[in-house]
Each structure stands twice: as structure tokens, then as C-alpha cells.
Design an enzyme around this catalytic site. Structure first.
Site, PDB file in Angstrom:
ATOM      1  N   TRP A 102      -8.695  -3.579   1.112  1.00  0.00           N
ATOM      2  CA  TRP A 102      -7.727  -4.648   0.864  1.00  0.00           C
ATOM      3  C   TRP A 102      -8.035  -5.864   1.721  1.00  0.00           C
ATOM      4  O   TRP A 102      -7.895  -7.003   1.263  1.00  0.00           O
ATOM      5  CB  TRP A 102      -6.287  -4.155   1.036  1.00  0.00           C
ATOM      6  CG  TRP A 102      -5.902  -3.230  -0.081  1.00  0.00           C
ATOM      7  CD1 TRP A 102      -5.614  -1.909   0.013  1.00  0.00           C
ATOM      8  CD2 TRP A 102      -5.819  -3.562  -1.485  1.00  0.00           C
ATOM      9  NE1 TRP A 102      -5.343  -1.394  -1.240  1.00  0.00           N
ATOM     10  CE2 TRP A 102      -5.467  -2.385  -2.170  1.00  0.00           C
ATOM     11  CE3 TRP A 102      -6.018  -4.735  -2.226  1.00  0.00           C
ATOM     12  CZ2 TRP A 102      -5.288  -2.349  -3.561  1.00  0.00           C
ATOM     13  CZ3 TRP A 102      -5.845  -4.691  -3.609  1.00  0.00           C
ATOM     14  CH2 TRP A 102      -5.490  -3.517  -4.249  1.00  0.00           C
ATOM     15  N   ASP A 172      -0.632  -8.246   5.666  1.00  0.00           N
ATOM     16  CA  ASP A 172      -0.438  -7.610   4.356  1.00  0.00           C
ATOM     17  C   ASP A 172       0.149  -6.227   4.610  1.00  0.00           C
ATOM     18  O   ASP A 172      -0.575  -5.273   4.879  1.00  0.00           O
ATOM     19  CB  ASP A 172      -1.777  -7.516   3.618  1.00  0.00           C
ATOM     20  CG  ASP A 172      -1.654  -6.756   2.299  1.00  0.00           C
ATOM     21  OD1 ASP A 172      -0.546  -6.284   1.966  1.00  0.00           O
ATOM     22  OD2 ASP A 172      -2.685  -6.629   1.605  1.00  0.00           O
ATOM     23  N   LYS A 196       4.975   0.167  -3.406  1.00  0.00           N
ATOM     24  CA  LYS A 196       4.706   1.288  -2.503  1.00  0.00           C
ATOM     25  C   LYS A 196       5.981   1.705  -1.762  1.00  0.00           C
ATOM     26  O   LYS A 196       6.420   2.829  -1.893  1.00  0.00           O
ATOM     27  CB  LYS A 196       3.609   0.927  -1.515  1.00  0.00           C
ATOM     28  CG  LYS A 196       2.209   1.050  -2.116  1.00  0.00           C
ATOM     29  CD  LYS A 196       1.568  -0.255  -2.439  1.00  0.00           C
ATOM     30  CE  LYS A 196       0.242  -0.069  -3.136  1.00  0.00           C
ATOM     31  NZ  LYS A 196      -0.646  -1.212  -2.956  1.00  0.00           N
TER      32      LYS A 196
HETATM   33  C1  LIG Z   1      -1.497  -2.139  -3.244  1.00  0.00           C
HETATM   34  C2  LIG Z   1      -1.993  -3.110  -2.223  1.00  0.00           C
HETATM   35  C3  LIG Z   1      -2.351  -4.427  -2.577  1.00  0.00           C
HETATM   36  C4  LIG Z   1      -2.333  -4.916  -4.000  1.00  0.00           C
HETATM   37  O1  LIG Z   1      -1.059  -5.069  -4.433  1.00  0.00           O
HETATM   38  P1  LIG Z   1      -0.741  -5.709  -5.885  1.00  0.00           P
HETATM   39  O2  LIG Z   1       0.742  -5.846  -5.793  1.00  0.00           O
HETATM   40  O3  LIG Z   1      -1.208  -4.725  -6.900  1.00  0.00           O
HETATM   41  O4  LIG Z   1      -1.439  -7.001  -5.975  1.00  0.00           O
HETATM   42  C5  LIG Z   1      -2.751  -5.268  -1.580  1.00  0.00           C
HETATM   43  N1  LIG Z   1      -2.803  -4.871  -0.294  1.00  0.00           N
HETATM   44  C6  LIG Z   1      -2.472  -3.620   0.074  1.00  0.00           C
HETATM   45  C7  LIG Z   1      -2.551  -3.228   1.517  1.00  0.00           C
HETATM   46  C8  LIG Z   1      -2.061  -2.699  -0.880  1.00  0.00           C
HETATM   47  O5  LIG Z   1      -1.724  -1.457  -0.523  1.00  0.00           O
END
Ligand SMILES: *Cc1c(COP(=O)(O)O)cnc(C)c1O
Length: 360
Positions: A102, A172, A196
Site C-alpha cells: 500500500w 493511511d 476494513k
Molecule cells: C484496503 C487498503 C487500501 C485501499 O483501499 P480502497 O478503499 O480500496 O481504495 C489502501 N491502503 C490500505 C492500508 C488498505 O488496507
């Protein structure tokens, strides 16, 4: 009806009481005679739902008053572009810490808009550790420092918050937000896709300090502009109304779990149990350095990969699903977000012990 223990990395399980409440309110929300899905986002019913969700999130995360909370769309992935477009100001570069898949995606997208300095990079060990504070090569003139506190695919989680000496820290937190108490004041901006640990897909939460608003580049799309979204209470256009409502139900549920103090204790116990089961035998192994082990995403391998398919099949028969590891890591990955009951982890641990003794 038997609900499975779903270890998917995302979209992930939601708390059963939240889904039951949504079901109960599906046809007629609170005497309004309509479903939340059918409400105008500008009507008084929906405005009350939206405001309550924000107030509860602020309470649960103890978000200081000088931070805005935005309920956006486009996923965490859209933020990979929105961050440089909003935060670069008159600076020339930004620092990025590269700890996994990511981080890499965030870096690749940011490079389209700003010069990226890699402040640390753990690709040398296959993204199985976190860099120490001393290893971070931070530029005092950077527009911001970006990192991924929890790498969802590698299962690597920072055990500290980087000190950036006044440079805004951008995180993030898609796969770790709300997993335990957090000092929001240490961050310039926090963002997370909802699917999540927050609610249904379609919603992206941004928590941003006031002084970082209003510096967007002229080419920043209006929809990506945090100041515009803040001025419009995240309703510059039609927001993801239903996902926002369900997120609000999750925040209420979190308060019933004892808030993030209570949730953090449960999550620590769940993670400790699972790592103990992995470490107890050579039959299983964790690829991640001990101090970097994630509480939320637990990858593990079987010593004999030939047994992977049988492991997954037996697990599914016991209602333990979505355990297959990401293709880049292999093996298994158990995502044990807030909504995964402790009983789900107990059932997985019991199955792992049984499978190991039957196949040793
Ligand atoms: C799932 C995830 C993403 C992507 O998320 P989207 O909402 O599908 O764009 C980005 N960063 C992390 C750490 C993730 O777990």
C-alpha cells in the site's frame, strides 16, 4: 442462520448487532416511513444521522476540535492523489516511508504530482519489518511525511508513531483505525477506506488538521479538495449516504464495547492468541519481525505449502473462511478486525492445533 467467521482483509465482517439494527431499520427509519437509502441527504432526518455519526466518531477517537472529519468517496486509493494535490502548497517534495504494497501504491500515485523522497524502505527484507525512528531520513522541508501504519497485505504494523519535528504526518490507517486508542494530535491527517474497520465499502474517512486546509493546487479536482468538502460538510455532492449511516451504527457499537480502550484490550488478546498458536509449533511460521506484527492482519505459512489447499478446505468446513493469503505473500492471512469475535479467533486456533496434529 449461521454466520461464518470471515477472515477477509476487506470488505470485512461487520458486527452482527450492527447488521441486525440496519435490518430492523431497513424499511422505516425511526418512523420516517422510508429507508435511509431513500432519504435526501439534505433532509432533516439524514442530516441528523450524518451529524450523529460524526459526533460519535469524534467521541470514540477523541478527535480534537481543530480537526475536520470528512466522509468522502473513492476509497483510500483516491487519497493517494488527493494528498499531494492538497498538501504540497509551495513545497517541492514529500517524504514517504515504504513498508509494503500500500505504501508503494501511495508513492507511485504521489509521484505524478510531487517529488517523492523515500525516507525508509524495507523492500530489502521483503517488507517484513518496520524501520526504526533512527532509520528514517526525514527532510525538514518536506510538505509532509506519509506512511502506512498497518500494511494490510504484509501484516506489518508500526509499534510507534514517527516523530517528524513539525512536518505534518499523514497516515493511511485503512486497516488499523479504531483498533485501539490513538493520539490524533500527533497527525496532520489520517485517512481510511471504510471497508476494513469502519463500515461498508464506498465511504472514505479523512481526519485533517484545520491549518492544512486551503493550500490545494489549482489543478486539484473540486471533489478532491478538502477545504471545499469541509465547507460543505462532506456534501458538496451526494455522499455515500447508506455507508455513512452504517458507519454511524458501528461507532455506536464501539461505544458499547468500552470505546477504543475496551476494543484495544480485546484486539490485543485476539492477536496474542493467534501469534501464540503460530509460534507454538514449527508447523506454522509468521514471516514478520516480532515488533512489527500487526494486530489486524496476521499472515502465516505452513511449513509444507503442499498442505495449504487441505488447510483451507478443512477451515471452510468449520465456517472459517477467506483465510487464503495474498498472492504476493502466499500461505494464509487471517484478518481479525474489530468485528471478528474473539470466538472466531478461538475457533481458528483450535482448528490450527487440530490440523497440525493430524498432519505432522
Ligand atoms: C484496503 C487498503 C487500501 C485501499 O483501499 P480502497 O478503499 O480500496 O481504495 C489502501 N491502503 C490500505 C492500508 C488498505 O488496507
Amino acid at each position: 442462520m449461521a454466520r461464518k467467521f470471515n477472515f477477509s482483509a476487506g470488505p470485512a465482517m461487520l458486527p452482527t448487532p450492527v447488521i441486525e439494527r440496519a435490518l430492523h431499520e431497513m424499511l422505516d427509519w425511526n418512523g420516517s416511513g422510508m429507508s435511509v437509502m431513500e432519504m435526501s441527504h439534505r433532509g432533516k432526518e439524514y442530516m441528523s444521522i450524518a451529524a450523529k455519526a460524526e459526533a460519535d466518531l469524534r467521541e470514540v477517537l477523541s478527535i480534537p476540535d481543530n480537526y475536520k472529519v470528512l466522509f468522502l468517496q473513492g476509497g483510500a486509493s483516491s487519497q493517494f492523489a488527493a494528498i499531494p494535490l492538497n498538501l504540497m502548497g509551495d513545497k517541492k517534495s514529500a517524504d514517504y516511508i515504504n513498508t509494503g504494497m500500500w505504501s508503494k501504491k501511495a508513492i507511485a500515485e504521489a509521484k505524478r504530482y510531487i517529488t517523492v523522497n523515500i525516507a525508509a524502505d524495507t523492500s530489502g527484507n521483503g517488507f517484513t519489518s518496520v524501520p526504526t525512528q533512527a532509520e528514517l531520513k526525514l527532510d525538514p522541508n518536506a510538505a509532509y511525511v506519509h506512511y502506512t501504519p498497518n500494511e494490510t497485505i504484509g501484516g506489518v504494523e508500526f509499534d510507534y508513531i514517527p516523530e517528524t519535528n513539525g512536518v505534518p504526518l499523514v497516515a493511511d490507517m485503512s486497516s488499523t483505525i479504531l483498533s485501539r486508542p490513538l493520539d490524533v494530535s500527533k497527525f496532520g491527517m489520517i485517512y481510511a477506506g471504510a471497508q476494513k474497520n469502519i463500515g461498508p465499502a464506498g465511504l472514505t474517512i479523512v481526519i485533517i488538521r484545520d491549518d492544512l486546509l486551503g493550500k490545494a493546487s489549482a489543478i486539484c479536482p473540486t471533489m478532491f479538495n478538502y477545504a471545499t468538502q469541509a465547507e460543505n460538510d462532506s456534501m458538496y455532492n451526494t455522499p455515500a449516504t447508506y455507508s455513512w449511516y452504517v458507519a454511524g451504527l458501528v461507532f455506536e457499537w464501539l461505544k458499547e464495547q468500552g470505546g477504543l480502550e475496551g476494543m484495544g484490550k480485546i484486539n490485543k488478546r485476539k492477536a496474542d492468541k493467534l501469534y501464540a498458536a503460530i509460534d507454538a509449533t514449527d508447523f506454522y511460521a509468521s514471516p514478520v519481525a516480532i515488533n512489527g506484527r500487526s494486530w489486524m492482519n496476521v499472515p502465516f505459512t505452513l511449513a509444507d505449502a503442499e498442505l495449504d489447499a487441505a488447510f483451507l478446505k478443512g477451515a471452510a468446513e468449520k465456517g472459517l473462511v477467506s483465510l487464503k493469503g495474498h498472492r504476493s505473500v502466499g500461505g494464509m492471512r487471517a484478518s481479525i478486525y474489530n468485528a471478528m469475535p474473539e470466538a472466531g479467533v478461538d475457533a481458528l486456533v483450535a482448528y490450527m492445533q487440530e490440523f497440525a496434529s493430524n498432519n505432522a
